[in-house]
Design an enzyme around this catalytic site. Sequence first.
Site, short mmCIF file in Angstrom:
data_model
loop_
_atom_site.label_atom_id
_atom_site.label_comp_id
_atom_site.label_asym_id
_atom_site.label_seq_id
_atom_site.Cartn_x
_atom_site.Cartn_y
_atom_site.Cartn_z
CG HIS A 31 24.42 21.61 11.94
ND1 HIS A 31 23.45 22.58 12.05
CD2 HIS A 31 24.12 20.92 10.81
CE1 HIS A 31 22.60 22.47 11.04
NE2 HIS A 31 22.98 21.48 10.27
CG ASP B 24 23.90 18.48 17.62
OD1 ASP B 24 23.06 17.58 17.41
OD2 ASP B 24 24.19 19.36 16.79
CD GLN C 189 24.28 13.92 10.94
OE1 GLN C 189 24.23 12.75 10.56
NE2 GLN C 189 23.62 14.88 10.31
CE LYS D 271 19.82 15.84 10.69
NZ LYS D 271 20.33 16.39 9.46
CB CYS E 57 24.28 23.54 8.05
SG CYS E 57 22.92 23.83 6.94
N1 PMP Z 1 23.21 19.18 14.47
C1 PMP Z 1 23.76 18.37 13.58
C2 PMP Z 1 25.07 17.71 13.90
C3 PMP Z 1 23.13 18.12 12.37
O1 PMP Z 1 23.67 17.30 11.48
C4 PMP Z 1 21.90 18.77 12.10
C5 PMP Z 1 21.18 18.55 10.79
N2 PMP Z 1 22.00 18.46 9.67
C6 PMP Z 1 21.37 19.60 13.07
C7 PMP Z 1 22.04 19.80 14.24
C8 PMP Z 1 20.06 20.30 12.85
O2 PMP Z 1 19.04 19.36 12.70
P1 PMP Z 1 17.60 19.83 12.22
O3 PMP Z 1 17.78 20.58 10.95
O4 PMP Z 1 16.85 18.54 12.04
O5 PMP Z 1 17.03 20.67 13.32
#
Ligand code: PMP
Length: 556
Positions: free
Chosen positions: A271, A348, A351, A374, A512
């Site tokens: 991401h 990270d 997900q 999430k 993203c």
């Molecule tokens: N890492 C991953 C794998 C994600 O899917 C996301 C959110 N789509 C993020 C980081 C960032 O999360 P947040 O926008 O809640 O900070």
Amino acid sequence: MNTDTFGLSQPDGLPDERWLQELANKFFTSPPVPMGAVEGIPASVAGSGISPSAVHQGNSVDLEDPMTSLPDPHFAGAGHVPASVAGSGRSPSADQMAGSVGSEAFSGVQRPTEQWPFSTDAAFYFISEKNAFVRSQPALPTHAALPAAPYDVNLVRKDFPILQQYVNGRPLVWLDNAATTQKPQPVIDRISHYYEQENSNIHRAAHELAARSTDAFEGARDKVRHFLNASSSNEIVFVRGATEAINLVAKSWGEQFLQSGDEIIVSHLEHHANIVPWQQLAGAKGLKLKVIPVDDEGQVLLDAYSRLLGPRTKLVSFTQVSNALGTITPASKIVEMAHAVGAKALVDGAQAVSHMPVDVRALDADWYVFSGHKVFGPTGIGVLYGKEDLLNETAPWQGGGNMIKDVTFEHTTYQQAPARFEAGTGNIADAIGLGAAIDYVTRIGMDLISQYEHYLLQYATRLLTDIPGLRLIGTAPDKAGVLSFVLDGYRTEEVGAALNQSGIAVRSGHHCAQPILRRFGVESSVRPSLALYNTCGDIDALIAVLHRLRTTRPRL
Ligand code: PMP
């Protein structure tokens, strides 16, 4: 026989149909809704979550036959799931709401307990004299022969008020869980209760409400510690979300410990939140960013990774589950290989946390990050887990109240972790809400959730694969929750809009994660993503629209 991440394994030689049928049995916990008993509610929505087509056709769904996907006339009537539908009628929230919120003042609402009132051998709405195809399929065991109910998706669904609404005249089908998850009633109630009964700043005041809110806030920290299996709640730092957590590590540890010529490795799956902060740091300090490639299924290539590692590698930062493809990475192995060259590892988990049990000690991650929203918690709250010694040897990134031990105009000394990274008044209410969300999933059981979702994923993958002109992006054997695809002849936003017309929420775009989509030759994809409250009925609804699109504008 191969056992996958979820502990489910398809025995050698067992045909796909039979295997899916066995999985259906495993999760088929409630009697389906008999025809006419609950008017207009299809079994796929109001029953166990196992689609009628899956159960009664050995999963060999014929999408050309309208009776084998979800017929609109039935689906149009399915708004809410009645309390009486599923077995005990006791929702996962009932016990939680009746006393686990940590305050005597709070008394949750008990859900009604009603028994399944219908005979199980009645005709189903999708079986009629006209529908000889369905009737000719081999019968599954009767419900009486099925194991005790381990998971009842309809009880789960009852806990999510937002799922009870109609969108564009259809029952809302929420398949945008990778973007954010919906909130169960206990989370909503817990936050209201905080503002009604406990609201105060924490830690510093000598009064009753400060004590209550401090207890609740620190109690939530301890819930996160258990959830991640961290050694100490000192290792749990509350932040705004995964993005802020990664930035915190980059801007504190990275700033302090990395020097020109050092190397950071990320994977191609990342991401943007796990790319941009490292790129910024690399630009500022003269670091090198290296990328672990993936194969055509979307799996990280460990051989290539091992060749990227070396004495200059100081950090490997990677996702446990890809948000764009759903790939589950071999996280323990990646961490182990990083440690073997003396590098730190950041995982990270944004997900991962809602789909599978997480154990940061087993992973041996130096840092682990996730966002509350999430995992059925509120927005604006997230977690940075860090090994305690590592957090304490890292200088804070923000200065202010709460993070200090002593301040003079000449010098400031800092608190130990976690306070040293929590400058200012934090998001107290939502941290407590996150604690309630963790209680909620823990009560159901992360193992069970991951098994149920794995079944849904297999079911959806099978049906999507059968749609001509549909290309799945990301086909790794080990996947969680995400089904990314493109459909011939349609822009991804057209598919998203068509689904929205039928009340189905998915994401279309780059998620993203532009580098990994470009790796697969696309700029955007349609991305349905699953959570514990989704049913095979939800997937049938998705498939029905895609099938309609395909037939109205065939392949160009
Ligand atoms: N890492 C991953 C794998 C994600 O899917 C996301 C959110 N789509 C993020 C980081 C960032 O999360 P947040 O926008 O809640 O900070």
